[in-house]
Design a protein around this motif. Structure first.
Motif, PDB file in Angstrom:
ATOM      1  N   ILE A 197       0.831  -1.207   0.000  1.00 53.36           N
ATOM      2  CA  ILE A 197       0.000   0.000   0.000  1.00 53.36           C
ATOM      3  C   ILE A 197       0.863   1.254   0.000  1.00 53.36           C
ATOM      4  O   ILE A 197       0.650   2.172  -0.806  1.00 53.36           O
ATOM      5  CB  ILE A 197      -0.951  -0.009   1.214  1.00 53.36           C
ATOM      6  N   LEU A 214      -5.425  -4.617  -4.917  1.00 46.07           N
ATOM      7  CA  LEU A 214      -5.396  -5.308  -3.636  1.00 46.07           C
ATOM      8  C   LEU A 214      -6.409  -6.444  -3.606  1.00 46.07           C
ATOM      9  O   LEU A 214      -7.238  -6.570  -4.516  1.00 46.07           O
ATOM     10  CB  LEU A 214      -5.690  -4.326  -2.500  1.00 46.07           C
ATOM     11  N   LEU A 217     -10.082  -6.578   1.547  1.00 46.34           N
ATOM     12  CA  LEU A 217      -9.942  -5.365   2.352  1.00 46.34           C
ATOM     13  C   LEU A 217     -10.630  -5.477   3.705  1.00 46.34           C
ATOM     14  O   LEU A 217     -10.470  -4.606   4.568  1.00 46.34           O
ATOM     15  CB  LEU A 217     -10.519  -4.154   1.606  1.00 46.34           C
ATOM     16  N   GLU A 218     -11.384  -6.560   3.918  1.00 48.86           N
ATOM     17  CA  GLU A 218     -12.140  -6.712   5.168  1.00 48.86           C
ATOM     18  C   GLU A 218     -11.337  -7.398   6.267  1.00 48.86           C
ATOM     19  O   GLU A 218     -11.735  -7.372   7.431  1.00 48.86           O
ATOM     20  CB  GLU A 218     -13.422  -7.508   4.906  1.00 48.86           C
ATOM     21  N   SER A 254      -8.860  -2.989  10.045  1.00 53.42           N
ATOM     22  CA  SER A 254      -9.000  -3.692   8.771  1.00 53.42           C
ATOM     23  C   SER A 254      -8.016  -3.147   7.738  1.00 53.42           C
ATOM     24  O   SER A 254      -7.489  -2.031   7.866  1.00 53.42           O
ATOM     25  CB  SER A 254     -10.424  -3.545   8.239  1.00 53.42           C
ATOM     26  N   VAL A 255      -7.798  -3.941   6.699  1.00 54.68           N
ATOM     27  CA  VAL A 255      -6.981  -3.476   5.578  1.00 54.68           C
ATOM     28  C   VAL A 255      -7.609  -2.230   4.964  1.00 54.68           C
ATOM     29  O   VAL A 255      -6.916  -1.290   4.579  1.00 54.68           O
ATOM     30  CB  VAL A 255      -6.819  -4.587   4.525  1.00 54.68           C
ATOM     31  N   GLN A 256      -8.938  -2.214   4.886  1.00 55.63           N
ATOM     32  CA  GLN A 256      -9.628  -1.041   4.357  1.00 55.63           C
ATOM     33  C   GLN A 256      -9.293   0.204   5.166  1.00 55.63           C
ATOM     34  O   GLN A 256      -9.057   1.287   4.605  1.00 55.63           O
ATOM     35  CB  GLN A 256     -11.141  -1.268   4.374  1.00 55.63           C
ATOM     36  N   VAL A 259      -5.804   1.328   4.261  1.00 57.21           N
ATOM     37  CA  VAL A 259      -5.802   1.980   2.955  1.00 57.21           C
ATOM     38  C   VAL A 259      -6.361   3.393   3.059  1.00 57.21           C
ATOM     39  O   VAL A 259      -5.762   4.358   2.562  1.00 57.21           O
ATOM     40  CB  VAL A 259      -6.618   1.156   1.934  1.00 57.21           C
ATOM     41  N   ILE A 276      -9.769  -3.831  -6.803  1.00 54.10           N
ATOM     42  CA  ILE A 276      -9.710  -5.177  -6.229  1.00 54.10           C
ATOM     43  C   ILE A 276      -9.392  -6.189  -7.325  1.00 54.10           C
ATOM     44  O   ILE A 276      -9.999  -6.176  -8.394  1.00 54.10           O
ATOM     45  CB  ILE A 276     -11.046  -5.552  -5.549  1.00 54.10           C
TER      46      ILE A 276
END
Length: 347
Positions: A197, A214, A217-218, A254-256, A259, A276
């Motif tokens: 990222i 990516l 993202l969850e 989270s990844v989200q 980001v 995605i």
């Protein structure tokens, strides 16, 4: 002078650990896998030629699949402490190379333990265990939580964990597991999601890329800062009795969220640049990992200072600088404030 042997010394954790041990006055020996190209950039700044009279760091070329080589090195070095950090450590790649991952991430631990038992059973041994071992077990996870591995990498780490416990129980060896949750830094491998990222952001700002691709993202993780965690490894081996410890921040994101925070910090619009790609999804996902670090905080007198947002700023600034851009600068200020003595060296 204490002597330490580090497998995986050219990796993120190995390079920070080498710096930390050198700052403590250790003589440091590291295992380096020979390749056609050099892979020592993370430790080049601390390398001193072994022929120099003041040299305290030495490299030994070898491979974790070679029992004879491991036995030979340990017999000749006779270390006081072994830090086994080397592995095939990428979870997604472990699905593509399950047998290799089992060999290098799993069986290598037995090779080192057995070589240590035969040459110097009083040596202190640290096994780099992983939060991925908990897999599908509901968070928060601590030392008593069940293992439910969800990848070949995690399965290999569970094997290594139990071999470490068995050598401790069966041969009375000082063998410990550090169950580390996700820990990142500017030295993180470029294919790991946090670094992917921040490198992607730098490439977009530099005009080299338009999109960042990516996977899931969850997924939620407990993210900490690698230079702090290697000090914890050392503290584990300084205890009077061997034990196993969960190491983490106790927070999850989270990844989200990572980001969103990173793109916002860099002044970019997530919706314009992030896409995605299904190829980055794992066959079996781990939804949430969150440490309960109560034991390490109490027994090791250790608590993470750098948390999610601070970590993100440090990494974005570092990758912007690496791309020739002027960093935002808040990450640099965090390091100066929290770690004024900068024992971990350069990034």
């Amino acid at each position: 002078m204490k002597r330490a042997f580090i497998t995986g010394i050219t990796g993120q954790d190995g390079s920070y650990l080498a710096e930390f041990l050198l700052s403590k006055g250790y003589e440091v020996h590291g295992l380096v896998r020979r390749a056609s190209t050099f892979n020592t950039q993370r430790i080049d700044h601390i390398y001193i030629d072994a022929h120099e009279p003041d040299a305290r760091i030495f490299f030994h070329y070898g491979d974790l699949s070679d029992s004879e080589m491991i036995s030979h090195v340990l017999y000749n070095i006779k270390p006081d402490e072994i830090y086994h950090l080397g592995a095939q450590s990428h979870v997604r790649i472990s699905f593509d190379t399950p047998e290799y991952t089992g060999n290098i991430t799993g069986l290598a631990t037995t090779r080192i333990l057995e070589a240590a038992r035969r040459s110097n059973p009083s040596v202190k041994f640290y096994q780099a265990s992983s939060s991925e071992m908990f897999g599908h077990t509901p968070p928060p996870q601590n030392e008593d939580s069940c293992f439910w591995p969800r990848s070949p990498y995690a399965c290999a780490k569970v094997y290594s964990y139990w071999m470490t416990r068995n050598y401790r129980d069966g041969y009375n060896m000082f063998a410990c597991n550090g169950i580390l949750f996700n820990h990142e830094s500017p030295r993180r491998g470029e294919t790991f999601v946090t670094r992917k990222i921040t490198r992607g952001i730098a490439a977009i700002l530099a005009g080299k890329e338009k999109y960042l691709y990516l996977g899931n993202l969850e997924a939620k993780r407990d993210w900490g800062y690698s230079p702090e965690y290697v000090e914890c490894m050392w503290r584990i081996l300084q205890q009077d009795t061997p034990d196993d410890y969960v190491i983490g921040t106790g927070q999850t994101n989270s990844v989200q969220e990572y980001v969103d925070a990173a793109f916002s910090y860099a002044g970019l619009d997530v919706n314009e640049h992030v896409k995605i790609d299904p190829k980055y999804f794992r066959p079996t996902e781990v939804e949430a990992l969150q440490a309960d670090p109560s034991r390490s905080e109490k027994k090791l007198s250790w608590k993470a200072k750098i948390r999610f947002k601070e970590l993100m700023k440090i990494m974005v600034d570092a990758d912007m600088r690496a791309a020739g851009l002027e960093p935002v600068g808040e990450g640099d200020e965090i390091i100066r404030k929290e770690f004024p003595y900068r024992w971990w060296g350069k990034d």
